[in-house]
Design a protein around this motif. Structure first.
Motif, PDB file in Angstrom:
ATOM      1  N   ALA B   1       0.834  -1.192   0.000  1.00 48.66           N
ATOM      2  CA  ALA B   1       0.000   0.000   0.000  1.00 48.66           C
ATOM      3  C   ALA B   1       0.871   1.246   0.000  1.00 48.66           C
ATOM      4  N   GLN B   2       0.324   2.280  -0.608  1.00 49.65           N
ATOM      5  CA  GLN B   2       1.070   3.521  -0.665  1.00 49.65           C
ATOM      6  C   GLN B   2       0.859   4.335   0.605  1.00 49.65           C
ATOM      7  N   THR B   3       1.857   5.113   0.961  1.00 49.02           N
ATOM      8  CA  THR B   3       1.733   6.030   2.100  1.00 49.02           C
ATOM      9  C   THR B   3       2.203   7.410   1.670  1.00 49.02           C
ATOM     10  N   VAL B   4       1.619   8.419   2.292  1.00 50.65           N
ATOM     11  CA  VAL B   4       1.967   9.811   2.018  1.00 50.65           C
ATOM     12  C   VAL B   4       2.283  10.481   3.346  1.00 50.65           C
ATOM     13  N   THR B   5       3.414  11.160   3.408  1.00 49.34           N
ATOM     14  CA  THR B   5       3.860  11.784   4.649  1.00 49.34           C
ATOM     15  C   THR B   5       4.067  13.275   4.457  1.00 49.34           C
ATOM     16  N   GLN B   6       3.406  14.044   5.295  1.00 51.98           N
ATOM     17  CA  GLN B   6       3.636  15.481   5.346  1.00 51.98           C
ATOM     18  C   GLN B   6       4.220  15.768   6.723  1.00 51.98           C
ATOM     19  N   SER B   7       5.462  16.157   6.752  1.00 46.73           N
ATOM     20  CA  SER B   7       6.194  16.242   8.016  1.00 46.73           C
ATOM     21  C   SER B   7       6.023  17.578   8.728  1.00 46.73           C
ATOM     22  N   GLN B   8       5.340  18.517   8.098  1.00 45.28           N
ATOM     23  CA  GLN B   8       5.161  19.855   8.687  1.00 45.28           C
ATOM     24  C   GLN B   8       3.697  20.030   9.093  1.00 45.28           C
ATOM     25  N   PRO B   9       3.369  19.866  10.370  1.00 45.79           N
ATOM     26  CA  PRO B   9       1.972  20.046  10.763  1.00 45.79           C
ATOM     27  C   PRO B   9       1.495  21.479  10.544  1.00 45.79           C
ATOM     28  N   GLU B  10       2.422  22.446  10.659  1.00 47.88           N
ATOM     29  CA  GLU B  10       2.040  23.843  10.524  1.00 47.88           C
ATOM     30  C   GLU B  10       3.208  24.641   9.956  1.00 47.88           C
ATOM     31  N   THR B  24       6.396  13.637   1.090  1.00 49.10           N
ATOM     32  CA  THR B  24       7.089  12.452   0.579  1.00 49.10           C
ATOM     33  C   THR B  24       6.096  11.313   0.529  1.00 49.10           C
ATOM     34  N   TYR B  25       6.380  10.338  -0.292  1.00 48.96           N
ATOM     35  CA  TYR B  25       5.456   9.222  -0.464  1.00 48.96           C
ATOM     36  C   TYR B  25       6.249   7.942  -0.674  1.00 48.96           C
ATOM     37  N   ASP B  26       5.583   6.850  -0.468  1.00 48.33           N
ATOM     38  CA  ASP B  26       6.225   5.557  -0.642  1.00 48.33           C
ATOM     39  C   ASP B  26       5.370   4.713  -1.583  1.00 48.33           C
ATOM     40  N   THR B  27       5.979   4.201  -2.619  1.00 46.99           N
ATOM     41  CA  THR B  27       5.254   3.374  -3.578  1.00 46.99           C
ATOM     42  C   THR B  27       6.236   2.490  -4.314  1.00 46.99           C
ATOM     43  N   SER B  28       5.737   1.384  -4.819  1.00 50.28           N
ATOM     44  CA  SER B  28       6.534   0.512  -5.675  1.00 50.28           C
ATOM     45  C   SER B  28       6.110   0.649  -7.133  1.00 50.28           C
ATOM     46  N   GLU B  29       5.138   1.500  -7.390  1.00 52.08           N
ATOM     47  CA  GLU B  29       4.646   1.688  -8.743  1.00 52.08           C
ATOM     48  C   GLU B  29       5.527   2.677  -9.499  1.00 52.08           C
ATOM     49  N   SER B  30       5.554   2.534 -10.804  1.00 47.37           N
ATOM     50  CA  SER B  30       6.387   3.420 -11.613  1.00 47.37           C
ATOM     51  C   SER B  30       5.591   4.590 -12.192  1.00 47.37           C
ATOM     52  N   PHE B  64       1.393  28.771  -7.906  1.00 46.45           N
ATOM     53  CA  PHE B  64       1.669  27.471  -7.305  1.00 46.45           C
ATOM     54  C   PHE B  64       2.533  26.637  -8.254  1.00 46.45           C
ATOM     55  N   SER B  65       3.557  26.044  -7.707  1.00 47.91           N
ATOM     56  CA  SER B  65       4.397  25.146  -8.499  1.00 47.91           C
ATOM     57  C   SER B  65       4.864  24.006  -7.607  1.00 47.91           C
ATOM     58  N   VAL B  66       5.278  22.935  -8.257  1.00 46.97           N
ATOM     59  CA  VAL B  66       5.762  21.785  -7.490  1.00 46.97           C
ATOM     60  C   VAL B  66       7.204  21.500  -7.862  1.00 46.97           C
ATOM     61  N   ASN B  67       7.877  20.842  -6.928  1.00 47.98           N
ATOM     62  CA  ASN B  67       9.205  20.287  -7.171  1.00 47.98           C
ATOM     63  C   ASN B  67       9.065  18.784  -7.017  1.00 47.98           C
ATOM     64  N   PHE B  68       8.969  18.100  -8.144  1.00 50.41           N
ATOM     65  CA  PHE B  68       8.740  16.659  -8.167  1.00 50.41           C
ATOM     66  C   PHE B  68      10.079  15.961  -8.366  1.00 50.41           C
ATOM     67  N   GLN B  69      10.473  15.198  -7.374  1.00 49.79           N
ATOM     68  CA  GLN B  69      11.716  14.436  -7.415  1.00 49.79           C
ATOM     69  C   GLN B  69      11.341  12.951  -7.337  1.00 49.79           C
ATOM     70  N   LYS B  70      11.215  12.318  -8.506  1.00 45.94           N
ATOM     71  CA  LYS B  70      10.689  10.960  -8.527  1.00 45.94           C
ATOM     72  C   LYS B  70      11.600   9.970  -7.809  1.00 45.94           C
ATOM     73  N   ALA B  71      12.887  10.075  -8.026  1.00 46.98           N
ATOM     74  CA  ALA B  71      13.817   9.121  -7.397  1.00 46.98           C
ATOM     75  C   ALA B  71      13.779   9.243  -5.870  1.00 46.98           C
ATOM     76  N   ALA B  72      13.621  10.448  -5.398  1.00 44.02           N
ATOM     77  CA  ALA B  72      13.571  10.691  -3.951  1.00 44.02           C
ATOM     78  C   ALA B  72      12.171  10.529  -3.405  1.00 44.02           C
ATOM     79  N   LYS B  73      11.177  10.333  -4.276  1.00 46.63           N
ATOM     80  CA  LYS B  73       9.770  10.228  -3.898  1.00 46.63           C
ATOM     81  C   LYS B  73       9.357  11.437  -3.066  1.00 46.63           C
ATOM     82  N   SER B  74       9.619  12.588  -3.638  1.00 49.50           N
ATOM     83  CA  SER B  74       9.331  13.854  -2.979  1.00 49.50           C
ATOM     84  C   SER B  74       8.486  14.717  -3.896  1.00 49.50           C
ATOM     85  N   PHE B  75       7.543  15.444  -3.301  1.00 50.02           N
ATOM     86  CA  PHE B  75       6.601  16.243  -4.099  1.00 50.02           C
ATOM     87  C   PHE B  75       6.234  17.478  -3.298  1.00 50.02           C
ATOM     88  N   SER B  76       7.067  18.501  -3.341  1.00 54.23           N
ATOM     89  CA  SER B  76       6.818  19.691  -2.540  1.00 54.23           C
ATOM     90  C   SER B  76       6.041  20.733  -3.329  1.00 54.23           C
TER      91      SER B  76
END
Lengths: 114, 119
Positions: B1-10, B24-30, B64-76
């Motif tokens: 199962a996939q998980t999504v983590t937002q480390s900044q509550p505020e 950040t997120y965790d997945t095995s899907e491409s 609004f813009s995103v910084n998508f780092q697929k290898a790092a599984k990061s999506f800010s």
């Protein structure tokens, strides 16, 4: 632009009572979803449907039932309300094909069980 | 199962400044989709921006813009020229693609970041 419409917007239930949250969409979407959002948390999937006559459980289905007799409607039934079901409920829908990657949400239904 | 983590509550930012919300997120899907949703006090869920994982170019929508780092599984999410109306909860969300068999089961959400805009 109706989109996804939920009723009621607010409801107070007593423990053990039953109720149905109504959801309808006018976008001819095949996919529909029910989520709940507890305080300070993200949304969690209760049930979903990929088309009329087809439903399946999500992450937190216990205490709920759904039906999908038409493409437009996806009601959520609470049979024996419990305080743990106090939450904000969101209905959502999604189309297929090229436009199928965006999920549209209703405005939410605030439910309190006392 | 996939998980999504937002480390900044505020997070807090001065009006007109720039702020970045982490996810950040965790997945095995491409292949998959990523989203940022805004939830103001009214509780309505408003789509801010989306990114398809197969696209290398970062998505942008006005301020609004995103910084998508697929290898790092990061999506800010970066919000430029912050405005008072940007104050809200922001949720990062993940969804599988239909081809990976997960297109029907909805979004997986993080716990959210509460963004405060200081005038």
């Amino acid at each position: 632009n109706a989109g996804v419409t939920q009723t009621p917007k607010f409801r107070i239930l007593k423990i053990g009572q039953s109720m149905t949250l109504q959801c309808t969409q006018d976008m001819n979407h095949n996919y529909m979803y029910w989520y709940r959002q507890d305080p300070g948390m993200g949304l969690k999937l209760i049930y979903y449907s990929v088309g009329a006559g087809i439903t399946d459980k999500g992450e937190v289905p216990n205490g709920y039932n759904v039906s999908r007799s038409t493409t437009e409607d996806f009601p959520l039934r609470l049979e024996l309300a419990a305080p743990s079901q106090t939450s904000v409920y969101f209905c959502a829908s999604k189309g297929s094909g090229g436009s199928g990657n965006t999920i549209y949400f209703g405005e939410g239904s605030w439910l309190t069980v006392v | 199962a996939q998980t999504v983590t937002q480390s900044q509550p505020e997070m807090s930012v001065q009006e007109a400044e720039t702020v970045t919300l982490s996810c950040t997120y965790d997945t095995s899907e491409s292949d998959y989709y990523l989203f940022w949703y805004k939830q103001p006090p009214s509780r309505q869920m408003i789509l801010v921006i989306r990114q398809e994982a197969y696209k290398q170019q970062n998505a942008t929508e006005n301020r609004f813009s995103v910084n998508f780092q697929k290898a790092a599984k990061s999506f800010s999410l970066k919000i430029s020229d912050s405005q008072l109306g940007d104050a809200a909860m922001y949720f990062c969300a993940y969804r599988s693609t239909p081809e990976s068999g997960g297109g029907a089961d909805g979004l997986t959400f993080g716990k959210g970041t509460h963004l405060i805009i200081q005038p």
